[in-house]
Design a protein around this motif. Structure first.
Motif, PDB file in Angstrom:
ATOM      1  N   ASP A   1     -25.012  35.212  36.518  1.00 49.71           N
ATOM      2  CA  ASP A   1     -26.092  34.636  37.321  1.00 49.71           C
ATOM      3  C   ASP A   1     -25.552  34.214  38.691  1.00 49.71           C
ATOM      4  O   ASP A   1     -25.200  33.045  38.904  1.00 49.71           O
ATOM      5  CB  ASP A   1     -26.723  33.441  36.605  1.00 49.71           C
ATOM      6  N   TYR A   2     -25.485  35.155  39.615  1.00 49.55           N
ATOM      7  CA  TYR A   2     -25.005  34.839  40.952  1.00 49.55           C
ATOM      8  C   TYR A   2     -26.073  34.069  41.721  1.00 49.55           C
ATOM      9  O   TYR A   2     -27.256  34.419  41.676  1.00 49.55           O
ATOM     10  CB  TYR A   2     -24.672  36.120  41.714  1.00 49.55           C
ATOM     11  N   VAL A   3     -25.659  33.043  42.439  1.00 52.47           N
ATOM     12  CA  VAL A   3     -26.578  32.247  43.246  1.00 52.47           C
ATOM     13  C   VAL A   3     -26.025  32.173  44.665  1.00 52.47           C
ATOM     14  O   VAL A   3     -24.814  32.020  44.874  1.00 52.47           O
ATOM     15  CB  VAL A   3     -26.761  30.829  42.675  1.00 52.47           C
TER      16      VAL A   3
ATOM     17  N   SER B   1     -19.373  31.235  45.118  1.00 47.86           N
ATOM     18  CA  SER B   1     -19.771  32.175  44.067  1.00 47.86           C
ATOM     19  C   SER B   1     -18.638  33.168  43.812  1.00 47.86           C
ATOM     20  O   SER B   1     -17.773  33.381  44.659  1.00 47.86           O
ATOM     21  CB  SER B   1     -21.034  32.920  44.506  1.00 47.86           C
TER      22      SER B   1
ATOM     23  N   ARG C   1     -30.850  30.865  46.066  1.00 51.12           N
ATOM     24  CA  ARG C   1     -31.565  32.005  45.506  1.00 51.12           C
ATOM     25  C   ARG C   1     -30.619  32.836  44.643  1.00 51.12           C
ATOM     26  O   ARG C   1     -29.429  32.966  44.960  1.00 51.12           O
ATOM     27  CB  ARG C   1     -32.160  32.880  46.608  1.00 51.12           C
ATOM     28  N   THR C   2     -31.167  33.410  43.572  1.00 46.73           N
ATOM     29  CA  THR C   2     -30.378  34.281  42.698  1.00 46.73           C
ATOM     30  C   THR C   2     -30.336  35.696  43.266  1.00 46.73           C
ATOM     31  O   THR C   2     -31.085  36.042  44.187  1.00 46.73           O
ATOM     32  CB  THR C   2     -30.988  34.340  41.301  1.00 46.73           C
TER      33      THR C   2
END
Length: 256
Positions: A55-57, A146, A65-66
């Protein structure tokens, strides 16, 4: 630049009939190359996909935002991995050369269900400052904090760099900087699942450099020195001056 006056004077000059004959021979080679290009594009689309499980944000002008959010209602996402690391004063000149082409393409790509975005590790405030200076309109978000850049092999830790070689462009090789250029493509299905479909690095990023294609049509071509880094002439578009020498700041190793 490379092409000297003496080289220009020594170039063959022939009759119209001779020129046309040579041009037709080259045309056959150009058509052969186009057919090969189409074939490789078909093979590229046939590559298997990998599901993006993490789940990269990202930090964006609209908030956190993803990766899924970045599609902006479209099914296909094209990412420029823009070399702009934390603490850098400005983005890479060569990546900027790539990005200079984006705004003109964006409206057309959107019609083909494609969203284009740039992603860098620099904090969002630094990205926005530089983006405004360059006058760009495309979306550019920060992956600061991230794993995204590291997972897609375009950012390297001090420990990796200390070894003298990193994993880049699908192999272990020397690389001179903590950030590297690349282009990645993602697809989102009806269920909202995101898939990684393709990434290209090294000279593969020339897909964004339409100016190079135009240069390749001219007698002097790209007119780049025979050195490992061929883009030493590139400046940020607001930093060109007449009679300038090699650009020490250019940092993309696109010949890898």
């Amino acid at each position: 630049m490379n092409t000297t006056i003496s080289e220009a004077k020594s170039h063959p000059v022939v009759s119209s009939e001779h020129w046309l004959s040579e041009r037709k021979t080259l045309l056959a080679r150009e058509k052969e190359l186009m057919r090969l290009h189409d074939q490789v594009a078909t093979e590229r689309r046939a590559l298997p996909w990998e599901r993006v499980e993490k789940d990269y944000v990202f930090d964006t002008a609209e908030g956190r935002r993803t990766l899924s959010d970045l599609f902006d209602g479209r099914r296909q996402l094209l990412v420029q991995h823009f070399m702009f690391g934390p603490g850098w004063e400005q983005g890479c000149p060569s990546c900027s050369f790539m990005a200079d082409h984006t705004d003109g393409m964006n409206v057309h790509l959107a019609q083909r269900d494609i969203t284009v975005i740039a992603i860098s590790r620099a904090p969002l405030a630094d990205i926005e400052r530089f983006r405004q200076r360059m006058g760009w309109q495309f979306r550019w978000v920060s992956s600061h904090g991230s794993d995204f850049n590291h997972d897609f092999n375009v950012s390297f830790t001090p420990e990796q760099l200390a070894k003298g070689e990193v994993y880049y462009n699908y192999g272990i090789r020397p690389f001179p900087a903590e950030e590297a250029p690349g282009v990645s493509v993602f697809y989102k299905d009806d269920a909202g699942q995101v898939f990684h479909t393709y990434s290209t690095y090294g000279r593969g990023v020339e897909v964004m450099m339409g100016a190079y294609n135009m240069m390749d049509l001219t007698p002097k071509g790209r007119d780049e020195r025979d050195v490992p880094h061929k883009m030493e002439w590139v400046r940020h578009h607001d930093r060109y001056t007449s009679g300038q020498g090699p650009a020490a700041a250019s940092c993309c190793a696109t010949r890898t």
